[in-house]
Enzyme design. Structure first.
Site, PDB file in Angstrom:
ATOM      1  N   ASP A   2       0.842  -1.191   0.000  1.00 60.69           N
ATOM      2  CA  ASP A   2       0.000   0.000   0.000  1.00 60.69           C
ATOM      3  C   ASP A   2       0.882   1.248   0.000  1.00 60.69           C
ATOM      4  O   ASP A   2       1.987   1.216  -0.541  1.00 60.69           O
ATOM      5  CB  ASP A   2      -0.933  -0.037   1.217  1.00 60.69           C
ATOM      6  CG  ASP A   2      -2.287   0.594   0.942  1.00 60.69           C
ATOM      7  OD1 ASP A   2      -2.333   1.844   0.784  1.00 60.69           O
ATOM      8  OD2 ASP A   2      -3.290  -0.122   0.878  1.00 60.69           O
TER       9      ASP A   2
ATOM     10  N   ASP B 238      -3.184   2.431  17.763  1.00 59.55           N
ATOM     11  CA  ASP B 238      -3.866   1.161  17.522  1.00 59.55           C
ATOM     12  C   ASP B 238      -2.984   0.133  16.822  1.00 59.55           C
ATOM     13  O   ASP B 238      -3.355  -1.034  16.717  1.00 59.55           O
ATOM     14  CB  ASP B 238      -5.129   1.387  16.682  1.00 59.55           C
ATOM     15  CG  ASP B 238      -6.177   2.209  17.411  1.00 59.55           C
ATOM     16  OD1 ASP B 238      -5.987   2.446  18.622  1.00 59.55           O
ATOM     17  OD2 ASP B 238      -7.149   2.625  16.779  1.00 59.55           O
TER      18      ASP B 238
ATOM     19  N   ASP C 163      10.498   0.772   0.851  1.00 54.64           N
ATOM     20  CA  ASP C 163       9.741   1.722   0.037  1.00 54.64           C
ATOM     21  C   ASP C 163      10.171   1.479  -1.410  1.00 54.64           C
ATOM     22  O   ASP C 163      11.271   1.840  -1.802  1.00 54.64           O
ATOM     23  CB  ASP C 163      10.049   3.147   0.464  1.00 54.64           C
ATOM     24  CG  ASP C 163       9.313   4.189  -0.383  1.00 54.64           C
ATOM     25  OD1 ASP C 163       8.621   3.803  -1.349  1.00 54.64           O
ATOM     26  OD2 ASP C 163       9.441   5.387  -0.076  1.00 54.64           O
TER      27      ASP C 163
ATOM     28  N   THR D 186       7.422  11.479   1.458  1.00 57.41           N
ATOM     29  CA  THR D 186       6.696  12.655   1.005  1.00 57.41           C
ATOM     30  C   THR D 186       5.341  12.803   1.683  1.00 57.41           C
ATOM     31  O   THR D 186       4.835  13.902   1.830  1.00 57.41           O
ATOM     32  CB  THR D 186       6.476  12.593  -0.517  1.00 57.41           C
ATOM     33  OG1 THR D 186       5.848  11.342  -0.830  1.00 57.41           O
ATOM     34  CG2 THR D 186       7.810  12.676  -1.248  1.00 57.41           C
TER      35      THR D 186
ATOM     36  N   HIS E 166      -3.607   5.759   3.706  1.00 59.10           N
ATOM     37  CA  HIS E 166      -4.396   4.632   3.197  1.00 59.10           C
ATOM     38  C   HIS E 166      -3.842   3.312   3.713  1.00 59.10           C
ATOM     39  O   HIS E 166      -4.590   2.431   4.151  1.00 59.10           O
ATOM     40  CB  HIS E 166      -4.409   4.644   1.672  1.00 59.10           C
ATOM     41  CG  HIS E 166      -5.379   3.676   1.068  1.00 59.10           C
ATOM     42  ND1 HIS E 166      -5.038   2.374   0.776  1.00 59.10           N
ATOM     43  CD2 HIS E 166      -6.683   3.810   0.708  1.00 59.10           C
ATOM     44  CE1 HIS E 166      -6.085   1.754   0.246  1.00 59.10           C
ATOM     45  NE2 HIS E 166      -7.109   2.601   0.209  1.00 59.10           N
TER      46      HIS E 166
ATOM     47  N   ASN F  21     -13.443   0.111  -7.503  1.00 60.69           N
ATOM     48  CA  ASN F  21     -14.576   0.990  -7.189  1.00 60.69           C
ATOM     49  C   ASN F  21     -15.172   1.632  -8.437  1.00 60.69           C
ATOM     50  O   ASN F  21     -15.621   2.770  -8.414  1.00 60.69           O
ATOM     51  CB  ASN F  21     -14.118   2.081  -6.210  1.00 60.69           C
ATOM     52  CG  ASN F  21     -13.543   1.511  -4.931  1.00 60.69           C
ATOM     53  OD1 ASN F  21     -13.989   0.474  -4.448  1.00 60.69           O
ATOM     54  ND2 ASN F  21     -12.540   2.179  -4.390  1.00 60.69           N
TER      55      ASN F  21
ATOM     56  N   ALA G 176      -6.505  -7.698  -8.686  1.00 62.09           N
ATOM     57  CA  ALA G 176      -7.639  -8.552  -8.334  1.00 62.09           C
ATOM     58  C   ALA G 176      -7.980  -9.557  -9.433  1.00 62.09           C
ATOM     59  O   ALA G 176      -8.413 -10.674  -9.146  1.00 62.09           O
ATOM     60  CB  ALA G 176      -8.861  -7.686  -8.029  1.00 62.09           C
TER      61      ALA G 176
ATOM     62  N   TYR H  81      -6.094 -11.202 -11.527  1.00 61.42           N
ATOM     63  CA  TYR H  81      -5.175 -12.305 -11.834  1.00 61.42           C
ATOM     64  C   TYR H  81      -5.730 -13.607 -11.272  1.00 61.42           C
ATOM     65  O   TYR H  81      -6.270 -13.643 -10.159  1.00 61.42           O
ATOM     66  CB  TYR H  81      -3.797 -12.057 -11.215  1.00 61.42           C
ATOM     67  CG  TYR H  81      -3.030 -10.914 -11.827  1.00 61.42           C
ATOM     68  CD1 TYR H  81      -2.632 -10.959 -13.162  1.00 61.42           C
ATOM     69  CD2 TYR H  81      -2.697  -9.797 -11.075  1.00 61.42           C
ATOM     70  CE1 TYR H  81      -1.928  -9.897 -13.723  1.00 61.42           C
ATOM     71  CE2 TYR H  81      -1.996  -8.738 -11.625  1.00 61.42           C
ATOM     72  CZ  TYR H  81      -1.614  -8.790 -12.955  1.00 61.42           C
ATOM     73  OH  TYR H  81      -0.916  -7.749 -13.510  1.00 61.42           O
TER      74      TYR H  81
ATOM     75  N   SER I  20     -11.428  -1.356  -0.934  1.00 64.66           N
ATOM     76  CA  SER I  20     -10.160  -1.478  -0.201  1.00 64.66           C
ATOM     77  C   SER I  20     -10.402  -2.064   1.189  1.00 64.66           C
ATOM     78  O   SER I  20      -9.725  -3.006   1.614  1.00 64.66           O
ATOM     79  CB  SER I  20      -9.493  -0.117  -0.067  1.00 64.66           C
ATOM     80  OG  SER I  20      -8.947   0.318  -1.275  1.00 64.66           O
TER      81      SER I  20
END
Length: 374
Positions: A62, A71, A81, A88, A93, A202, A214, A216, A266
């Site tokens: 992500d 949490d 990364d 940045t 998300h 979406n 999704a 594949y 998501s």
């Protein structure tokens, strides 16, 4: 809800405010926990009697995860990364998705904040994409790296101990077409026994295009339902959608120790990744196919007047999936939906043993006939 805590939560969502004062933080945490309606709907509290995801690593591909969110304290291992963008933007998300998978709450007894489906699982954060408002998106060098980041992220996760890979991705940067590198990485993960879960997209009210990763083969593609367990209008309707999960009005962790309420497939994918972690913890060594089968067979009929195979007509249920995973394999095979047996898989329908028995009897009869003639 009409409590002050609820109103604080909505203000935070609307204005992106930070609440450093402990009193405000407690009210916010209380409101977040009160609004976690998907947990009951998916049978998660009942599933915790059997598994909480102990010892399982879920890679979250992500925008990165804020390890300082209360949490997620102690739940996150930071991976690479792969975007080349540097720090940045805080991974809002990614933080949100990680909390739905393995959030542990905070405060005395973990009673405040967001708790995930598998609160004792470990999150491996791998940054493969950027926040929508990240200015680094305009950097050509970064754009090149981001295009191949998902494939590299999948391989890195597999090689560093992930048992489940959650990908709440798609809808941009070439994800409507897929790529050979991503396809190969997916096959590599499956060959190593790693479960892959991805959001279906979406785009349901628009072009409704197939969305990768999704789409594949072998990936558990997850659509979204609303609080009434009816199809969310934005959720993509494609024949690759495997199952659905809650995706509207979802409360999750946000950057700066705050919370956000949002809609999208998501969140639905993150919930199902959490269920996969519960299964992996309860049944160590279980194969990818059996995890997928358990999730599908443990799901419940969604609240809709018609069967929509292109949408995914069932809603994931954590406890039922755990029970299905623990059932003998022959029972699971017999319980497989009839259409899944079409294509010659005689063993899955119970027809195979009958045919073999008939052939054996025929051979015995022929041998006896020859013997009598002799």
């Amino acid at each position: 809800m009409t409590s002050v805590a609820s109103r604080l939560l909505m203000v935070c969502v609307a204005a992106g405010l930070i609440f450093p004062a402990p009193a405000h933080a407690d009210e916010l945490g209380t409101a977040a926990r009160e609004r976690q309606w998907p947990l009951e709907v998916m049978g998660v509290p009942a599933a915790w009697e059997l598994s909480r995801g102990e010892g399982v690593t879920v890679a979250v591909l992500d925008t990165g995860v804020d390890t300082h969110h209360p949490d997620l304290a102690g739940a996150v291992v930071e991976g690479p990364d792969l975007t080349g963008a540097g720090t940045t933007r805080v991974g809002r998300h990614g933080t949100s998705m990680a909390s739905l998978i393995a959030g542990r709450g905070h405060g005395e007894g973990g009673e405040l904040g967001v708790v995930g489906v598998a609160p004792r699982a470990r999150v491996l954060s791998i940054r493969v994409t950027l926040e929508a408002d990240d200015p680094a998106r305009t950097d050509p060098h970064v754009a090149v790296l981001v295009r191949g980041a998902v494939a590299r992220g999948i391989r890195w996760a597999v090689d560093h101990g992930a048992e489940v890979i959650s990908m709440s991705l798609g809808g941009g940067d070439g994800s409507y077409r897929g790529s050979p590198d991503e396809d190969a990485a997916v096959r590599y993960a499956l060959s190593k026994g790693v479960v892959l879960v991805a959001s279906s997209g979406n785009d349901g009210e628009g072009a409704n295009r197939p969305t990768f990763p999704a789409a594949y083969p072998g990936v558990i593609a997850v659509g979204a339902v609303d609080e009434r367990l009816g199809p969310a209008p934005f959720s993509n309707r494609q024949d690759y959608v495997s199952v659905t999960a809650p995706g509207t009005g979802i409360v999750s962790a946000d950057g700066h120790a705050s919370y956000v309420v949002g809609d999208g497939t998501s969140s639905a994918a993150a919930f199902v990744a959490g269920i996969a972690a519960l299964i992996k913890a309860r049944h160590p060594g279980i194969g990818v196919t059996d995890v997928r089968r358990a999730i599908l067979q443990g799901s419940v009929r969604m609240n809709t007047g018609r069967r929509d195979e292109a949408y995914g007509s069932r809603v994931a249920n954590a406890r039922r999936a755990l029970l299905a995973a623990g059932a003998p394999r022959r029972v699971l095979m017999a319980a497989r939906p009839r259409q899944a047996a079409v294509g010659g898989d005689l063993r899955s329908t119970g027809v195979g043993p009958l045919i073999w028995a008939a052939l054996l009897l025929l051979v015995v009869a022929l041998v006896a006939r020859v013997a009598l003639r002799a």
